[in-house]
Scaffold this active site. Structure first.
Site, PDB file in Angstrom:
ATOM      1  N   GLU A 169       0.982  -1.300  -0.039  1.00  0.00           N
ATOM      2  CA  GLU A 169       0.029   0.027   0.032  1.00  0.00           C
ATOM      3  C   GLU A 169       1.042   1.167  -0.187  1.00  0.00           C
ATOM      4  OE1 GLU A 169      -1.181   2.991   1.875  1.00  0.00           O
ATOM      5  OE2 GLU A 169      -2.084   1.946   3.396  1.00  0.00           O
ATOM      6  N   CYS A 193      -2.319   7.973   5.139  1.00  0.00           N
ATOM      7  CA  CYS A 193      -2.600   7.466   3.724  1.00  0.00           C
ATOM      8  C   CYS A 193      -3.922   7.725   3.053  1.00  0.00           C
ATOM      9  CB  CYS A 193      -2.316   5.947   3.665  1.00  0.00           C
ATOM     10  SG  CYS A 193      -3.178   5.020   4.927  1.00  0.00           S
TER      11      CYS A 193
END
Length: 521
Positions: free
Chosen positions: A265, A302
């Site tokens: 990720e 994120c």
């Protein structure tokens, strides 16, 4: 809890073979005791050997035993929550109260996965009974279940030192799947990592599981991470961090004799689109809420909303004013590490050099690694012409993109690469435009949010924290939520087996009472 600084290799505390390091308090830029051991390929090999030796036994534990183990980890984490949060606050500059909430999120995830294990749906059990009279060829009995992929290496993240670190969702979902885990602790918070690792190791011992179920290693530079990816006993890798780091691991894993999956990720700007009627009615409110979410974790999240796109018209000036006001009033706050702070300053310069105009800045920094908030603005034509403007800047900054009309808004939407999330703010009159936006957004993200913000994210069965490249290395999976367990599973079919030899979940009579697909029903 007394920190030793040791590596935890199975049941053993292991000292340094590659030197030591100390944690850094980013608020004071001063080192924190104690010294922490650094290891290398030798420690990785020992941990991987133990993980492999433990795998067959652990992956075949009953669902009840595995669920109880996950709950034991949660109980241990609850007992050290305050100590853990205090140490993490020292090492990250984040507020202790926020970190206690993060620790609670971690324990909740372990308990949620314990429930997933008990219910057994993740096994995806399927039975196609024999059909001996079928013509022109009889069918043998076929039965399928998912099993753990093997020992996995998990790279702890820097920005969430608990919920995405040693006791984060990657560890919880891998252990729930039946995989054994080697955790590479992030060097930005070694003390917090040790506290979490000891809580997990104690649960391994208390539940009578093989010592290789869990180990924690740490090293300097890239050597220890490369050793983990290269080790032939490791069968999958997870990573949360930069695109550069994630892709380096991914490419390395594909060069192995037996390539393995890397679930990375990496990067996302989580674009937000305000449609015209919503802009006219709620422009100021949306702008203020956008910046509020952008500033969470000093912009080091994120899911930070980083780019806001709106058509110039009624409500746009109110939107800009609200965003500028919130940014200018934001105090400078300590960022996670000097390296992250330096990269943030470099990113701000790059945005300005690419043609964006600085609209507002926050209060002046008072400490060396304080992150000062910033708001930039650019028109849609310039945004489309300069790909650098759509790159992530990790820190408390945002970019307002002013477009001329619906056509340009759609072109901007189509210009984005893969994202973790996208957001639409809309009213009833905006639905026709929203319908046109959905197809390009569906192709570019794993989650679309309406009339809210991408952060925070609920951890549940419908959670998707993933998306097309470069948001992640594999858009078929999520790294957060209950279905993140699927990263660590693979299917096995059992054909023509006598009932006594079958795994218990697949036996006649369904002795565990689990959900199963039988002959398609």
């Amino acid at each position: 809890m007394q920190l030793t600084g040791n590596l935890l290799i199975g049941a053993r505390d292991v000292g340094a073979s590659e030197g030591t390091m100390k944690a850094l308090n980013p608020a004071t830029n001063q080192p924190i005791e104690p010294a922490f051991a650094l290891g290398g390929p030798t420690e990785v090999d020992r941990a991987a050997t133990l993980a492999d030796e433990a795998f067959d036994a652990y992956s075949h534990t009953s669902l009840a035993v595995r669920a109880a183990f996950l709950e034991h980890i949660a109980d241990n984490l609850d007992r050290v929550r305050e100590t853990l949060a205090a140490r993490a606050a020292l090492e990250t500059g984040l507020p202790q109260a926020q970190l206690e909430d993060e620790a609670l999120k971690a324990t909740t995830q372990f308990r949620q996965f314990a429930d997933v294990v008990r219910k057994g749906r993740f096994l995806q059990l399927a039975i196609d009974p024999e059909q001996p009279e079928r013509q022109p060829r009889p069918r043998m009995d076929h039965r399928l279940q998912k099993i753990a992929i093997g020992p996995v290496a998990i790279f702890g993240a820097s920005n969430f030192p608990i919920a995405y670190s040693v006791a984060g969702g990657d560890t919880a979902s891998a252990l729930a799947a039946g995989a054994t885990v080697i955790l590479k602790a992030h060097n930005a918070h070694p003390g917090a990592s040790e506290i979490q690792a000891r809580a997990i190791r104690e649960a391994v011992q208390a539940c009578g599981l093989p010592e290789g179920v869990f180990s924690m290693v740490r090293g300097s530079g890239n050597a220890i991470g490369e050793a983990l990816v290269d080790h032939p006993l490791i069968k999958a890798v997870t990573f949360t961090g930069s695109e550069q780091g994630g892709m380096a691991l991914y490419r390395r894993a594909q060069l192995r004799t037996d390539p393995i999956p890397v679930f990375a990720e990496m990067t996302s700007v989580n674009p937000t689109f305000i449609l015209p009627q919503a802009l006219a009615e709620r422009g100021a409110q949306i702008g203020d809420g956008f910046v509020e979410r952008m500033l969470v974790n000093v912009g080091q999240a994120c899911l930070k909303p980083a780019i806001l796109v709106a058509i110039e018209g009624t409500g746009f000036e109110a939107l800009r004013h609200a965003m500028s006001k919130r940014v200018s009033e934001a105090p400078a706050r300590t960022m996670l590490t000097p390296g992250i702070h330096a990269a943030y300053l470099s990113g701000l310069c790059a945005i300005e050099n690419a043609g964006a105009r600085l609209v507002a800045v926050g209060s002046t920094s008072t400490a060396e690694v304080d992150g000062r908030s910033a708001l930039f603005e650019v028109d849609g034509q310039r945004f489309l012409a300069e790909p650098l403007l759509s790159q992530e800047v990790f820190g408390p900054s945002a970019l307002l993109v002013k477009v001329r009309d619906e056509a340009e808004l759609l072109r901007v939407a189509r210009s984005f690469k893969g994202q973790l999330s996208a957001t639409l703010h809309l009213e009833q009159d905006d639905l026709p435009l929203a319908r046109r936006l959905l197809p390009p957004l569906e192709r570019r993200t794993g989650r679309i949010v309406v009339n809210a913000f991408a952060h925070p994210q609920e951890v549940c069965f419908a959670t998707v924290h993933g998306g097309p490249f470069p948001a992640t290395s594999d858009s078929r999976f999520t790294s957060v939520g209950m279905t993140s367990i699927e990263r660590f599973l693979r299917p096995v079919a059992y054909q023509g087996f006598p009932d006594a030899l079958l795994p218990e979940p697949l036996r006649d009579g369904n002795p565990l009472g689990l959900p199963r697909l039988v002959d398609g029903h």
